[in-house]
Design an enzyme around this catalytic site. Structure first.
Site, short mmCIF file in Angstrom:
data_model
loop_
_atom_site.label_atom_id
_atom_site.label_comp_id
_atom_site.label_asym_id
_atom_site.label_seq_id
_atom_site.Cartn_x
_atom_site.Cartn_y
_atom_site.Cartn_z
N CYS A 52 0.69 -1.30 0.06
CA CYS A 52 0.08 -0.15 0.17
C CYS A 52 0.91 1.19 -0.05
O CYS A 52 1.81 1.38 -1.00
CB CYS A 52 -1.08 0.04 1.02
SG CYS A 52 -2.22 0.96 0.89
N HIS A 87 -3.77 -4.85 -0.05
CA HIS A 87 -3.48 -5.27 1.33
C HIS A 87 -3.52 -7.02 1.31
O HIS A 87 -4.74 -7.65 1.55
CB HIS A 87 -4.38 -4.86 2.25
CG HIS A 87 -4.13 -3.45 2.81
ND1 HIS A 87 -3.16 -2.94 3.37
CD2 HIS A 87 -4.76 -2.35 2.22
CE1 HIS A 87 -3.26 -1.85 3.57
NE2 HIS A 87 -4.15 -1.27 2.87
N GLU A 93 -2.76 -9.08 3.55
CA GLU A 93 -3.28 -9.64 4.65
C GLU A 93 -4.77 -9.58 4.97
O GLU A 93 -5.27 -9.87 5.80
CB GLU A 93 -2.50 -8.79 5.87
CG GLU A 93 -2.98 -7.45 6.26
CD GLU A 93 -2.30 -6.29 5.13
OE1 GLU A 93 -2.65 -5.03 5.61
OE2 GLU A 93 -1.81 -6.51 4.28
#
Length: 211
Positions: A94, A192, A194
């Site tokens: 990001c 992202h 995650e």
């Protein structure tokens, strides 16, 4: 076979992966990334220590927030001089990816100059930030091994990198833009991993398998 033994076998780190550091400079969602790494069966060290970062096998460079403020925090650690010199695989996530570029319009920010690209703001006609799921396409590099074209990932951002020679994945939001980028041992993803469910975990694991 015991449950613990089976769990250990299933979560055995892939060959070559280990010594993972997540750069902690006060501008990252570092805990969620650390938890994502742990879900893959690895441990990661959160650090701002230059020697620990240089010694790592893999380095993750996260970032959340405003570009100029994040760069100031990075400079306060002295890591703005360290990161561009790293030789192992490095993954910017990001804002981390955006700070690896030459320049970001947000806050009139000079970046690390790793990627020959500029970060610009989405057109005012679009709803910004772009928040939520969108798909990635034109996938290139081993980072996307086992990932389908037009797989969905999770994004939150108001600024983007236009497509360029170093683009290895794209996303469309009013314009086709760079959602992943690569130069030598440096990788960046706008999304992202995650927060991107199974696809994100696979992409993160692919990064940890890189030599």
């Amino acid at each position: 076979m015991s449950d613990n033994k089976l769990k250990n076998e299933l979560e055995a780190p892939p060959s070559g992966a280990g010594g993972i550091t997540i750069i902690d400079y006060g501008a990252g969602n570092i805990q969620s990334i650390k938890f994502a790494v742990q879900r893959l069966g690895f441990e990661a060290v959160l650090t701002s220590d230059a020697e620990e970062i240089r010694a790592a096998d893999k380095v993750i460079f996260p970032g959340v927030g405003e570009a100029s403020s994040a760069m100031k925090m990075l400079k306060s650690t002295g890591l703005e001089k360290v990161i561009p010199t790293l030789k192992q695989p490095v993954l910017g996530i990001c804002l981390g990816m955006q700070l690896m570029c030459d320049y970001c319009e947000e806050g009139d920010t000079t970046g690390l100059g790793i990627f020959d690209a500029q970060v610009v703001k989405f057109d005012n006609k679009l709803k910004v930030p772009q928040i939520g799921w969108n798909h990635i396409f034109d996938l290139k590099s081993e980072l996307f091994e086992g990932i389908n074209e037009k797989e969905y990932v999770y994004l939150v951002h108001s600024f983007y990198i236009p497509e360029c020679e170093e683009t290895i994945a794209s996303t469309e939001y009013g314009v086709e833009y760079t959602s992943a980028i690569k130069k030598n041992n440096f990788y960046g993803v706008q999304f992202h991993p995650e927060k991107s469910s199974n696809a994100g975990e696979k992409i993160l694991k692919n990064f940890l398998k890189l030599n």
